[in-house]
Write an enzyme that holds these catalytic residues in place. Structure first.
Site, PDB file in Angstrom:
ATOM      1  CG  ASP A 299     -34.913  57.829  97.215  1.00  0.00           C
ATOM      2  OD1 ASP A 299     -34.144  57.351  96.352  1.00  0.00           O
ATOM      3  OD2 ASP A 299     -35.394  58.963  97.139  1.00  0.00           O
TER       4      ASP A 299
ATOM      5  N   GLY B 226     -35.451  50.636  98.157  1.00  0.00           N
ATOM      6  CA  GLY B 226     -35.930  49.759  97.094  1.00  0.00           C
ATOM      7  C   GLY B 226     -36.139  50.532  95.811  1.00  0.00           C
TER       8      GLY B 226
ATOM      9  CG  PHE C 291     -40.217  54.445  92.723  1.00  0.00           C
ATOM     10  CD1 PHE C 291     -39.970  54.375  91.363  1.00  0.00           C
ATOM     11  CD2 PHE C 291     -39.949  55.647  93.388  1.00  0.00           C
ATOM     12  CE1 PHE C 291     -39.459  55.454  90.661  1.00  0.00           C
ATOM     13  CE2 PHE C 291     -39.423  56.742  92.689  1.00  0.00           C
ATOM     14  CZ  PHE C 291     -39.175  56.639  91.327  1.00  0.00           C
TER      15      PHE C 291
ATOM     16  CG  HIS D 197     -39.764  66.764  87.520  1.00  0.00           C
ATOM     17  ND1 HIS D 197     -39.156  67.990  87.544  1.00  0.00           N
ATOM     18  CD2 HIS D 197     -39.114  66.017  88.451  1.00  0.00           C
ATOM     19  CE1 HIS D 197     -38.172  67.990  88.426  1.00  0.00           C
ATOM     20  NE2 HIS D 197     -38.130  66.809  89.001  1.00  0.00           N
TER      21      HIS D 197
HETATM   22  C1  LIG Z   1     -35.947  64.809  92.092  1.00  0.00           C
HETATM   23  S1  LIG Z   1     -35.655  63.786  93.463  1.00  0.00           S
HETATM   24  C2  LIG Z   1     -36.977  64.251  94.532  1.00  0.00           C
HETATM   25  C3  LIG Z   1     -36.658  64.044  95.985  1.00  0.00           C
HETATM   26  C4  LIG Z   1     -37.735  64.458  96.971  1.00  0.00           C
HETATM   27  N1  LIG Z   1     -38.998  63.778  96.724  1.00  0.00           N
HETATM   28  C5  LIG Z   1     -37.922  65.964  96.989  1.00  0.00           C
HETATM   29  O1  LIG Z   1     -39.000  66.452  96.630  1.00  0.00           O
HETATM   30  O2  LIG Z   1     -36.970  66.672  97.378  1.00  0.00           O
HETATM   31  C6  LIG Z   1     -36.158  62.173  92.890  1.00  0.00           C
HETATM   32  C7  LIG Z   1     -35.902  61.059  93.874  1.00  0.00           C
HETATM   33  O3  LIG Z   1     -36.338  59.815  93.274  1.00  0.00           O
HETATM   34  C8  LIG Z   1     -35.419  58.806  93.664  1.00  0.00           C
HETATM   35  N2  LIG Z   1     -35.504  57.673  92.736  1.00  0.00           N
HETATM   36  C9  LIG Z   1     -35.062  57.641  91.460  1.00  0.00           C
HETATM   37  N3  LIG Z   1     -35.313  56.431  90.924  1.00  0.00           N
HETATM   38  C10 LIG Z   1     -35.921  55.689  91.879  1.00  0.00           C
HETATM   39  C11 LIG Z   1     -36.412  54.353  91.927  1.00  0.00           C
HETATM   40  N4  LIG Z   1     -36.334  53.569  90.849  1.00  0.00           N
HETATM   41  N5  LIG Z   1     -36.975  53.913  93.076  1.00  0.00           N
HETATM   42  C12 LIG Z   1     -37.046  54.734  94.170  1.00  0.00           C
HETATM   43  N6  LIG Z   1     -36.606  56.019  94.178  1.00  0.00           N
HETATM   44  C13 LIG Z   1     -36.041  56.492  93.055  1.00  0.00           C
HETATM   45  C14 LIG Z   1     -34.081  59.522  93.630  1.00  0.00           C
HETATM   46  O4  LIG Z   1     -33.098  58.815  94.353  1.00  0.00           O
HETATM   47  C15 LIG Z   1     -34.434  60.874  94.229  1.00  0.00           C
HETATM   48  O5  LIG Z   1     -34.275  60.903  95.623  1.00  0.00           O
END
Ligand SMILES: C[S@@+](CC[C@H](N)C(=O)[O-])C[C@H]1O[C@@H](n2cnc3c(N)ncnc32)[C@H](O)[C@@H]1O
Length: 345
Positions: free
Chosen positions: A207, A233, A235, A252
């Protein structure tokens, strides 16, 4: 009192129903107060009388009574006598420390989503997320620079995993593959839950850098730091090498172009035969009532994401070389589903 899909009492029709809907923001604030001030937490300990609730929570007894009386109309509490209330099954979710608690979600939504939605008219006019207009940067950029907000968001996401996603993971076994990478894995709640079924697997929680400290803590608390790595990092720049990639409520958050870029990066990095596990709501193709439609408003207002139908998921995955293998059948009654896909190349 029974309530309709929007929480409004079913007997309301026409103008009365519309007034209730328009004043929904007042109900949201009342629910926030009940969660944030631990009114629900105290009630869940068996305290029914407003005088004692108010004394225990440092609140005004008369106001507590009036707020709870109103929330009775929305199925959150049942009134017993003049000044006594008990939580319904739905109301209990606002209490702290109960299985499936949504207290952290209530607090996060009202402290980070409520004010940006003031700009939603501009979203409808321009397609630009209200939060981006309100914060002057993307929601995730804001979240990761404001002290404490990343942890708050991760806690809220964990409460969705524990509460709203119901039993979607119950009995579910991941596809074969030694290393499981949870991209956008927040504090690692979903991965840790899934790895319970697979003591032979290794995991990676990936994350944004501001988010991973919460994952370090949660993984260490679970005693799994020798089996689960935590990587900070972006993604879109880089993803870890793995056999199974987990994307739980990540796709989403993004428009089709961004999703295709992320999926393509996974496809280029993954080990041969890699599998994808996507956890999302699937929007029905028809007009039936479904939670994904409300969440789609959140996606519009806060970020550039969207809820998708099965056809849209199939096309999106195919655009990056993945074949949608199946939607996993579960006995779960929540709106969340598990989609499995594999690399075709
Ligand atoms: C809606 S949350 C989902 C969290 C987890 N997977 C869950 O199901 O509870 C989306 C996650 O994507 C992460 N995120 C957003 N942009 C990102 C990026 N560019 N690289 C890595 N993670 C990212 C956010 O920090 C967040 O923790």
């Amino acid at each position: 009192m029974t309530t309709g899909g929007d929480g409004a009492p079913e007997q309301d029709a026409g103008p009365e129903r519309m007034v209730r809907l328009l004043a929904g923001f007042e109900v949201s604030q009342a629910l926030y107060a009940v969660a944030q001030l631990d009114i629900a937490t105290v009630m869940n300990e068996g305290v029914r009388g407003v005088a004692e609730i108010a004394a225990r929570t440092g609140t005004d007894a008369l106001v507590v009574k009036r707020v709870l009386r109103t929330l009775g109309d929305f199925g959150v509490v049942d009134q017993r006598g003049d000044a006594e209330f008990v939580l319904t099954d739905s109301g209990v979710t606002l209490a702290a420390n109960v299985p499936g608690s949504l207290r952290d979600l209530a607090i996060m939504l009202m402290e980070t989503h409520y004010l940006p939605f003031d700009r939603f008219v501009e979203t409808v006019r321009t397609g630009r997320p209200a939060a981006e207009i309100y914060f002057g940067q993307t929601f995730f950029e804001w979240l990761n620079t404001e002290p404490g907000r990343a942890d708050q968001f991760s806690a809220a996401m964990a409460s969705v995993t524990d509460g709203m996603q119901g039993d979607v993971f119950s009995g579910y076994r991941l596809p074969v593959g030694e290393v499981v990478a949870d991209l956008g894995g927040a504090d690692g709640s979903v991965l840790l839950r899934l790895l319970q079924e697979h003591p032979d697997r290794r995991g990676i929680v990936h994350d944004l850098p501001a988010v991973v400290p919460a994952a370090h803590t949660r993984v260490a608390d679970a005693g799994l730091d020798t089996r689960v790595d935590v990587v900070g990092g972006d993604f879109f720049d880089d993803v870890p090498v793995a056999d199974v990639y987990l994307l739980s409520t990540v796709l989403h958050d993004w428009d089709d172009e961004s999703c295709a870029a992320l999926l393509t990066r996974i496809a280029r990095t993954a080990r041969a035969g890699a599998r994808l596990v996507v956890v999302e709501m699937i929007m029905p193709e028809t007009a039936e009532v479904h939670s994904s439609k409300q969440v789609d408003l959140t996606m519009l207002g806060m970020i550039s994401g969207r809820e998708r139908t099965l056809t849209e998921f199939t096309d999106l995955l195919a655009s990056a070389g993945f074949r949608l293998d199946r939607v996993v059948p579960t006995a779960d009654t929540s709106s969340y589903e598990i989609i499995e896909a594999s690399l075709t190349g």
